[in-house]
Design a protein around this motif. Structure first.
Motif, PDB file in Angstrom:
ATOM      1  N   ARG A  57       0.894  -1.110  -0.013  1.00 48.01           N
ATOM      2  CA  ARG A  57      -0.026  -0.060  -0.006  1.00 48.01           C
ATOM      3  C   ARG A  57       0.849   1.190   0.051  1.00 48.01           C
ATOM      4  N   GLU A 104       5.388   3.490   7.186  1.00 48.52           N
ATOM      5  CA  GLU A 104       4.848   3.666   6.208  1.00 48.52           C
ATOM      6  C   GLU A 104       4.708   5.144   5.696  1.00 48.52           C
ATOM      7  N   LYS A 116       2.581   1.900  -3.399  1.00 50.87           N
ATOM      8  CA  LYS A 116       1.348   2.504  -4.194  1.00 50.87           C
ATOM      9  C   LYS A 116       1.442   3.820  -4.223  1.00 50.87           C
TER      10      LYS A 116
END
Length: 404
Positions: free
Chosen positions: A8, A78, A11
């Protein structure tokens, strides 16, 4: 131990890089021009509002706020990868509604605010309709020791009355800034770290005086800016207190951990862009009959810069990973270390890039001079190097009992 970003995050990285290339970098100069030519330099620029709308439509909005349904729900690790990309441009964090001090303030209201606070202030902040400031540092005391803070927050019936002088309230100059989180003392007689509280203060409340914009090495950082703010018998509802009296330090620790990670990753992004500029300049420029890149001293500066950036990035990713897995308190030494390492590293890389650019490096024709001025403040913001170094040493020495 792997710090590989999730699918994720990968992306979002790709989408963010593409957006930066298509819209942010090409409009940096336009943003500057609109600030300089504006009737009110503290108002948001048209290009910023345009890019914010594009980012929101692209789903690149509120990427911070870990473990929250209100944000992207990314972990600190992240988000760190995305923060580095945004850090490459001074204007990019605001484009994605991920700029300081709004991110820290939104996290604070999300974690410690009431439902009323969230509806009134967090919701428009998350929508990018308003901005906020954080009023902690004071001109009359050494604010590196936050127990020195003297602003009075006094309870009177159903209200609190605030009196005090603050400065470096980043964002307070902006016309869209509507709310401040103010830190002050509610009980000077309490235990040292239980005297302070944080309270929400609307900037249009009677008694709030924006005294002046503060400059950083000559830059006023409009339209964002940093202000000296005086609170003169400002009255707000008692319900505006965050978490309760005496909880200011507790809130600060919860707020500053993620904020320091964000600062460090954005700073690494600045350093990466500076290294790119240095390499491009060294390849394109000639002196004394040969390209700059053929000079041994410049090649070594390029090599040192790559080494230092990689070291700082790995340490910052480790700190983010620890925050996700063992929490801010356990990761406090790692957080303190990167807060020292990242700005010092970026300043070295920027200085080398400036040197390779010669006179252009200290002018407004490149981003380097402004970036250096901005990064230099980070050796003071969120605690000066000396405070973090002292904390690192104390934590390290706990492993070695004193023998006398």
């Amino acid at each position: 131990m792997s710090y590989e970003p999730s699918d994720r995050a990968k992306k979002l990285q790709k989408e963010l890089i593409e957006f930066m290339d298509a819209y942010v970098y090409p409009n940096e100069h336009k943003h500057h021009e609109q600030v300089d030519n504006a009737e009110n330099r503290w108002a948001p620029t048209p290009i910023m509002e345009e890019l914010k709308a594009k980012a929101k439509s692209a789903g690149l909005w509120n990427l911070f706020l870990p473990e929250s349904e209100r944000g992207a729900g990314l972990t600190n690790l992240e988000y760190a990868y995305l923060c580095e990309i945004m850090g490459r441009s001074h204007m990019a964090p605001e484009v994605f509604n991920c700029s300081a001090p709004d991110t820290g303030n939104m996290e604070t209201i999300e974690r410690y605010g009431s439902e009323e606070h969230k509806e009134k202030w967090l919701k428009p902040l998350l929508e990018g309709e308003i901005r906020s400031c954080f009023s902690m540092t004071e001109p009359n005391v050494a604010s590196s020791d936050a127990t020195n803070i003297g602003t009075e927050i006094r309870r009177e019936g159903d209200e609190y009355v605030i009196n005090g002088k603050k400065w470096w309230s980043s964002g307070a100059m902006t016309t869209t800034t509507k709310i401040a989180i103010v830190m002050g003392k509610t009980d000077p007689t309490a235990e040292k770290h239980k005297q302070q509280s944080m309270i929400l203060v609307p900037l249009d409340a009677p008694g709030v005086e924006i005294v002046r914009a503060l400059h950083v090495f000559g830059y006023d950082h409009a339209p964002h800016g940093h202000a000296e703010v005086h609170y003169n018998n400002v009255r707000v509802p008692a319900s505006n207190i965050l978490l309760g009296e005496g909880r200011g330090f507790e809130i600060a620790q919860g707020r500053l951990g993620p904020g320091r990670i964000h600062h460090c990753m954005r700073t690494i992004g600045v350093a990466e862009r500076a290294l790119e500029a240095m390499c491009e300049r060294a390849n394109a420029r000639e002196a004394f009959g040969r390209p700059l890149v053929e000079f041994d001293s410049i090649r070594k500066d390029i090599a040192r810069s790559r080494l230092e950036i990689e070291q700082a990035r790995l340490m910052t990713l480790k700190a983010a990973h620890m925050m996700d897995t063992v929490g801010n308190k356990v990761a406090r030494q790692e957080i303190a270390m990167i807060k020292v390492i990242a700005p010092n590293m970026a300043l070295k890389v920027l200085d080398r890039a400036i040197q390779v650019h010669g006179g252009a490096g200290v002018s407004q024709d490149t981003f380097l001079a402004a970036a250096w001025a901005s990064v230099r403040t980070l050796r003071l913001a969120d605690g000066p190097d000396e405070v973090h170094l002292d904390s690192i040493a104390k934590l390290e020495l706990k492993n070695y009992p004193r023998t006398h």
